[in-house]
Scaffold this motif. Sequence first.
Motif, PDB file in Angstrom:
ATOM      1  N   SER A  36     -45.651  42.250  78.477  1.00 42.44           N
ATOM      2  CA  SER A  36     -45.515  40.799  78.669  1.00 42.44           C
ATOM      3  C   SER A  36     -44.196  40.319  78.101  1.00 42.44           C
ATOM      4  CB  SER A  36     -46.644  40.061  77.950  1.00 42.44           C
ATOM      5  OG  SER A  36     -47.849  40.352  78.556  1.00 42.44           O
ATOM      6  N   GLY A  37     -43.560  39.428  78.831  1.00 41.83           N
ATOM      7  CA  GLY A  37     -42.308  38.875  78.334  1.00 41.83           C
ATOM      8  C   GLY A  37     -41.125  39.776  78.596  1.00 41.83           C
ATOM      9  N   SER A  38     -41.324  40.801  79.431  1.00 41.78           N
ATOM     10  CA  SER A  38     -40.220  41.712  79.681  1.00 41.78           C
ATOM     11  C   SER A  38     -39.249  41.161  80.700  1.00 41.78           C
ATOM     12  CB  SER A  38     -40.759  43.061  80.163  1.00 41.78           C
ATOM     13  OG  SER A  38     -41.599  42.860  81.273  1.00 41.78           O
ATOM     14  N   GLY A  39     -39.615  40.087  81.377  1.00 40.39           N
ATOM     15  CA  GLY A  39     -38.701  39.487  82.338  1.00 40.39           C
ATOM     16  C   GLY A  39     -38.937  39.933  83.761  1.00 40.39           C
ATOM     17  N   LYS A  40     -40.004  40.704  83.992  1.00 42.74           N
ATOM     18  CA  LYS A  40     -40.190  41.230  85.342  1.00 42.74           C
ATOM     19  C   LYS A  40     -40.466  40.137  86.359  1.00 42.74           C
ATOM     20  CE  LYS A  40     -44.916  42.630  84.123  1.00 42.74           C
ATOM     21  NZ  LYS A  40     -45.058  41.914  82.834  1.00 42.74           N
ATOM     22  N   SER A  41     -41.362  39.176  85.983  1.00 44.62           N
ATOM     23  CA  SER A  41     -41.636  38.076  86.920  1.00 44.62           C
ATOM     24  C   SER A  41     -40.397  37.232  87.139  1.00 44.62           C
ATOM     25  CB  SER A  41     -42.741  37.179  86.379  1.00 44.62           C
ATOM     26  OG  SER A  41     -43.992  37.695  86.670  1.00 44.62           O
ATOM     27  N   THR A  42     -39.689  36.957  86.032  1.00 45.34           N
ATOM     28  CA  THR A  42     -38.480  36.140  86.138  1.00 45.34           C
ATOM     29  C   THR A  42     -37.486  36.788  87.079  1.00 45.34           C
ATOM     30  OG1 THR A  42     -38.867  35.545  83.837  1.00 45.34           O
ATOM     31  CG2 THR A  42     -36.740  34.939  84.769  1.00 45.34           C
ATOM     32  N   LEU A  43     -37.350  38.109  86.928  1.00 45.88           N
ATOM     33  CA  LEU A  43     -36.395  38.822  87.779  1.00 45.88           C
ATOM     34  C   LEU A  43     -36.784  38.686  89.246  1.00 45.88           C
ATOM     35  CD1 LEU A  43     -33.883  40.632  87.522  1.00 45.88           C
ATOM     36  CD2 LEU A  43     -35.393  42.603  87.697  1.00 45.88           C
ATOM     37  N   MET A  44     -38.079  38.884  89.528  1.00 42.11           N
ATOM     38  CA  MET A  44     -38.508  38.794  90.917  1.00 42.11           C
ATOM     39  C   MET A  44     -38.311  37.403  91.480  1.00 42.11           C
ATOM     40  SD  MET A  44     -42.163  39.515  92.697  1.00 42.11           S
ATOM     41  CE  MET A  44     -42.622  37.802  92.650  1.00 42.11           C
ATOM     42  N   LYS A  45     -38.598  36.378  90.656  1.00 45.66           N
ATOM     43  CA  LYS A  45     -38.492  35.010  91.163  1.00 45.66           C
ATOM     44  C   LYS A  45     -37.061  34.598  91.414  1.00 45.66           C
ATOM     45  CE  LYS A  45     -42.737  33.272  89.231  1.00 45.66           C
ATOM     46  NZ  LYS A  45     -43.381  32.410  88.273  1.00 45.66           N
ATOM     47  N   MET A  46     -36.128  35.433  90.966  1.00 47.14           N
ATOM     48  CA  MET A  46     -34.737  35.087  91.272  1.00 47.14           C
ATOM     49  C   MET A  46     -34.375  35.538  92.677  1.00 47.14           C
ATOM     50  SD  MET A  46     -32.541  35.272  87.811  1.00 47.14           S
ATOM     51  CE  MET A  46     -33.145  36.533  86.734  1.00 47.14           C
ATOM     52  N   VAL A  47     -35.211  36.390  93.238  1.00 45.26           N
ATOM     53  CA  VAL A  47     -34.902  36.841  94.600  1.00 45.26           C
ATOM     54  C   VAL A  47     -35.127  35.712  95.594  1.00 45.26           C
ATOM     55  CG1 VAL A  47     -35.524  38.479  96.417  1.00 45.26           C
ATOM     56  CG2 VAL A  47     -35.475  39.222  94.041  1.00 45.26           C
ATOM     57  N   ASN A  48     -36.161  34.911  95.377  1.00 42.04           N
ATOM     58  CA  ASN A  48     -36.329  33.771  96.299  1.00 42.04           C
ATOM     59  C   ASN A  48     -35.908  32.456  95.655  1.00 42.04           C
ATOM     60  OD1 ASN A  48     -38.480  33.322  94.611  1.00 42.04           O
ATOM     61  ND2 ASN A  48     -40.052  33.369  96.192  1.00 42.04           N
ATOM     62  N   ARG A  49     -35.107  32.582  94.625  1.00 44.63           N
ATOM     63  CA  ARG A  49     -34.480  31.435  93.980  1.00 44.63           C
ATOM     64  C   ARG A  49     -35.461  30.385  93.459  1.00 44.63           C
ATOM     65  NH1 ARG A  49     -29.103  31.433  93.703  1.00 44.63           N
ATOM     66  NH2 ARG A  49     -28.712  29.196  93.426  1.00 44.63           N
ATOM     67  N   LEU A  50     -36.681  30.819  93.131  1.00 43.24           N
ATOM     68  CA  LEU A  50     -37.544  29.904  92.395  1.00 43.24           C
ATOM     69  C   LEU A  50     -36.975  29.728  90.997  1.00 43.24           C
ATOM     70  CD1 LEU A  50     -41.169  30.900  93.433  1.00 43.24           C
ATOM     71  CD2 LEU A  50     -39.965  28.789  93.927  1.00 43.24           C
ATOM     72  N   ILE A  51     -36.245  30.765  90.554  1.00 39.81           N
ATOM     73  CA  ILE A  51     -35.495  30.683  89.303  1.00 39.81           C
ATOM     74  C   ILE A  51     -34.056  31.035  89.642  1.00 39.81           C
ATOM     75  CG2 ILE A  51     -35.200  31.669  87.003  1.00 39.81           C
ATOM     76  CD1 ILE A  51     -38.169  32.210  86.935  1.00 39.81           C
ATOM     77  N   VAL A  52     -33.122  30.302  89.051  1.00 41.58           N
ATOM     78  CA  VAL A  52     -31.699  30.536  89.338  1.00 41.58           C
ATOM     79  C   VAL A  52     -31.048  31.260  88.163  1.00 41.58           C
ATOM     80  CG1 VAL A  52     -29.495  29.419  89.808  1.00 41.58           C
ATOM     81  CG2 VAL A  52     -31.600  28.484  90.774  1.00 41.58           C
ATOM     82  N   PRO A  53     -30.367  32.387  88.408  1.00 43.11           N
ATOM     83  CA  PRO A  53     -29.761  33.128  87.288  1.00 43.11           C
ATOM     84  C   PRO A  53     -28.643  32.341  86.612  1.00 43.11           C
ATOM     85  CG  PRO A  53     -29.104  34.078  89.395  1.00 43.11           C
ATOM     86  CD  PRO A  53     -30.114  33.044  89.709  1.00 43.11           C
ATOM     87  N   ASP A  54     -28.496  32.552  85.322  1.00 44.24           N
ATOM     88  CA  ASP A  54     -27.386  31.935  84.592  1.00 44.24           C
ATOM     89  C   ASP A  54     -26.106  32.714  84.787  1.00 44.24           C
ATOM     90  OD1 ASP A  54     -29.644  31.145  81.891  1.00 44.24           O
ATOM     91  OD2 ASP A  54     -28.925  29.875  83.528  1.00 44.24           O
ATOM     92  N   ALA A  55     -26.261  33.999  85.005  1.00 46.18           N
ATOM     93  CA  ALA A  55     -25.068  34.834  85.229  1.00 46.18           C
ATOM     94  C   ALA A  55     -25.435  35.955  86.172  1.00 46.18           C
ATOM     95  CB  ALA A  55     -24.551  35.401  83.906  1.00 46.18           C
ATOM     96  N   GLY A  56     -24.464  36.502  86.860  1.00 43.96           N
ATOM     97  CA  GLY A  56     -24.716  37.631  87.748  1.00 43.96           C
ATOM     98  C   GLY A  56     -24.961  37.184  89.173  1.00 43.96           C
ATOM     99  N   THR A  57     -25.056  38.169  90.056  1.00 44.99           N
ATOM    100  CA  THR A  57     -25.224  37.870  91.481  1.00 44.99           C
ATOM    101  C   THR A  57     -26.401  38.632  92.043  1.00 44.99           C
ATOM    102  OG1 THR A  57     -22.815  38.024  91.503  1.00 44.99           O
ATOM    103  CG2 THR A  57     -23.892  37.622  93.613  1.00 44.99           C
ATOM    104  N   ILE A  58     -27.030  38.060  93.020  1.00 47.52           N
ATOM    105  CA  ILE A  58     -28.085  38.767  93.744  1.00 47.52           C
ATOM    106  C   ILE A  58     -27.693  38.771  95.209  1.00 47.52           C
ATOM    107  CG2 ILE A  58     -30.527  38.842  94.334  1.00 47.52           C
ATOM    108  CD1 ILE A  58     -31.070  37.243  91.781  1.00 47.52           C
ATOM    109  N   ARG A  59     -27.617  39.982  95.780  1.00 47.43           N
ATOM    110  CA  ARG A  59     -27.252  40.053  97.192  1.00 47.43           C
ATOM    111  C   ARG A  59     -28.389  40.631  97.995  1.00 47.43           C
ATOM    112  NH1 ARG A  59     -21.673  39.368  97.261  1.00 47.43           N
ATOM    113  NH2 ARG A  59     -20.769  39.986  95.243  1.00 47.43           N
ATOM    114  N   ILE A  60     -28.641  40.059  99.141  1.00 50.49           N
ATOM    115  CA  ILE A  60     -29.616  40.608 100.079  1.00 50.49           C
ATOM    116  C   ILE A  60     -28.849  41.044 101.304  1.00 50.49           C
ATOM    117  CG2 ILE A  60     -31.619  40.110 101.520  1.00 50.49           C
ATOM    118  CD1 ILE A  60     -32.629  38.286  99.388  1.00 50.49           C
ATOM    119  N   ASP A  61     -28.922  42.344 101.601  1.00 49.94           N
ATOM    120  CA  ASP A  61     -28.136  42.923 102.707  1.00 49.94           C
ATOM    121  C   ASP A  61     -26.681  42.516 102.592  1.00 49.94           C
ATOM    122  OD1 ASP A  61     -30.916  42.416 105.006  1.00 49.94           O
ATOM    123  OD2 ASP A  61     -30.407  44.125 103.710  1.00 49.94           O
TER     124      ASP A  61
END
Lengths: 308, 396, 308
Positions: A36-61
């Motif tokens: 718990s608290g490892s950030g796994k959900s947060t990481l996943m929710k950045m893929v559909n931008r329910l959460i926006v990263p403070d730094a870094g990029t996410i690319r799809i294709d």
Amino acid sequence: MIAFEGVTKRFEPWVAVDGVSLTVQAGEFCVLIGPSGSGKSTLMKMVNRLIVPDAGTIRIDGEDIAGLKPEELRRRMGYVIQNVGLFPHWTVERNIATVPALLGWPKARVQDRVAELLDLLKLDPRRFRDAYPHQLSGGQQQRVGVARALAAEPNILLMDEPFSALDPITRGALQAEMAAIHKATRTTIVFVTHDMDEALKLANRIAVLDHGRLIQFGTPLDILTNPANDTVRDLIGREDWGLKLLAVETVGQRVRSDGEAFGQPVPGTAPLRQALAEMVARGTDRLPVVDEQGRPAGVLHLSDLVRP
Amino acid sequence: MAAPRPTILHNRVALLLAAAVAAAALTLPFLSFAPNRLLSGRGIPLAGALAGVVDAPWGWAALLPGAVILAVPFLRPSRAVSAVYSAAGVLFAAGLVWLAGAHAAHLAATSAPAARTSFGAGFWVMEAAALLAAMDGVRRLGLPPAWRIAVGGATAALVAAQLAAGHLDQLSILKEYANQRDVFAAAVLRHGLLVAGALVPTLLIGVPLGVLANRSFHVRRLVFPVLNVIQTIPSIALFGLLMAPLSALAGALPGLGISGVGPVPAVIALTFYSLLPIVRNTVEGLDGVPPAVREAARGMGMTRRQVFLKVEVPLALPVFLSGLRITLVQAVGLAAVAALIGAGGLGAIMFQGLFANALDLVLLGAVPVILLAVAVDAALKLAVSLAVSLTGRRAA
Amino acid sequence: MAKKRAIGAVAALALGILFATGGAQAADTVRVSSKLDAESGLLGTMILQVLEANGIPTENKVQLGPTKIVRSALLAGEIDIYPEYTGNGAFFFNIDSDPAWKNARAGYEKVRQLDQEKNNIVWLKPAPANNTWAIALRRDVASPNKLSTMEDFARWVKDGGKAKIAASAEFVESPAALPSFQSTYGFTLKPEQILVLAGGDTAATIRAAAEGTSGVNTAMVYGTDGAIAALDLAVMQDTKGAQMVYEPAPTVRAAVLEKNPKIREVLDPVFASLDTETLRSLNAKISVEGQDPKQVATTYLKSKGFLK
């Protein structure tokens, strides 16, 4: 293909995701696991931008998703959550048809797709099509949830601990169906769980996260045979680590062509654990093995189960 | 083993109502006859009213349903019994009114035009018992709310038919109506307009305020204490408080038709009072939307607006409509008080009656207010049940 | 933020529409109003009918509200004319201790002058009827003891006459009421001789006296109460003027009177004809017999030739 490049997210003062970089291949079943608290959900929710990263990029294709309109991005993906979130005021049919309706699909196409999905998720249309969510059991609701996520034929499916709230039997059934659906559709799946057995069962590759950092990213076999640190070992569970290993490898990987054995053959695709169980049940130390067509493929020896 | 004692008593509620009817019929005055509008009247028991009615068989027929009501507690419950019970309640209610009207006409034939015949305590108790019996019957049948409205409507129709036929004209309340005839319709309309006029700003201000309070903890923390304080201010005091600033405003800006008296301060005060139930139920309704549903909706790609309109509003609707029901019923009652600041409406008739010490004039104003409140309540209960059935949710 | 501003704008617009419709009115009609009680309603109705019969267009705002409301409305220019009592000038101008109010002529002059100067309100000719507090006895008590004035009454009480009065709390406590009677005529009623009725309307007190409730034989009344005539009570004349004089007169805004000078012409004779006995009998028709006030007004005005 989903590429995380140095993604960081802070919920002041705590860092949820800390510089994570990993790439999920197209068509891969990728499980994010961690305590718990490892950030796994947060990481996943950045893929559909329910959460926006403070730094870094996410690319799809290859495309940076930061430039896309979030709603359009989300309509291209399936999203399944633990508490399902079916719309209580809509029938099962209308629930499933949510995203196609948002995309403006013609009515006939939507109806066909709903029928297809009800069939895929093993829900009898006569019973379920016009039912309301409150009339369904937990497992049935989640089946509808998965159907709803798949409705618009997305390339990517995001699943956030979807089966954690279900009883073990329903969970097992849905896991098996998820595996089958993945095999059939080759959708890229990002699946969050805290249950290592589930991860080992379903994943092509497992990403282990702890305190927001990526600890290890590899196939189930890699994780089991070369755990990167104690966190990973704890996740696996030190005691039945060996049995977990047996669950991951198949008979076909250890079959020998020499030797003789009698009795009901075991398929080459069966996990070693099943073979061991058969040996114990029959009181023998070798089993005949057949391939997918049913032709003899050799013998499995008990001694080969334990390899140095 | 001894056989169990046979149950003779099947229905406690019906027994209570039957007892009330019996007690009222025997001990309380059915009507009250006064020589003029000012002096107290002498009571006329039910038996006296029956004896006085010329068409004796009709008189007894009007009371037959009452006999049914007395018998029901001892009958074995069944759907047929409940249906008969309900019908008996309706017919008894209408029959009592008919009997009162007939006896009043009988008395009027032999007394001065100044004489007044009013409903007595016995009438009111029996009438209430009859209506409750009608509603109880419907409830036992387990019918949807629309049926309750139908039963109430049937009773009202039977009484309205008597009114239209002029059968009730010799009753004191109708004599008061005769004097108020020209202004009565206008008063009812004005009363309705006061309520409707307050409803518009209440919704325009209250609903957005509720949505904001649902989304923002800070807004919620600010809004409710303020609205709670407003709610505790006695209505007359609020009307009075509004008079001074509005009069000043009216003096400063004469063309706008603002004034310290009349419908404008009434509507403003009514709006203030209506805000709390609307805001509170909007917030509760929206709070009742499960977070998983909101998350799924957003995650699937609905815009904020789509989530609000397609998901949150339908799910919050039953609770919201309940709040609207409370608001409207409250407003109908408060609008009567507004007559004290010159807003007109049915309250004006009530207060005229109070000042003249003419209770039937007070009733002439009060009964329509009550009927209006009941009608509004029933209509919105129907709306709530419709919303619940359409959205598959239970109201709070 | 924008949303809040939009909401505010719409709300203001809605309120504005409300105000505007409230303000819409024909410029030349005379708005005739009155207070809520029966006598005021009767006088207001008479004003209405007389003005209409003489070609002055009117708007009916009769029975608007209590004194404070109607007076404020006149001062604010929302109504144009209503019947008011001369004695109330004491309270409008906060000089109720002034002895002038106990004299009909002086009181009228005072209020006429003050209202003209300060508020541009014109007091037209008053009716010679004094609607002030008075004490009335049941005929069967007054006649045998030959009581017709307050002096008679005071003497009778001092001699041990069995008086029991029904009155409002205000009448008993207000220095201007019972205490004023008692000090002017030198008598005192013991607590057991007073029955205080909540509410303070004379209909209840008169009824109590007429029916002998709790031994009451005396009632607090207003000078022109209809019930006095109908129930045959004997009013004790206030020969020493212990009470303020309340004569009803039309009060009208100066601007409106200027535009319609005929108002004074036609109303003066009407009010002059309304003496105490006449008003009592008219009030009796309304409050005791329950006749339609409009009918009563019309019949009276026709009988006196004010209406054709």
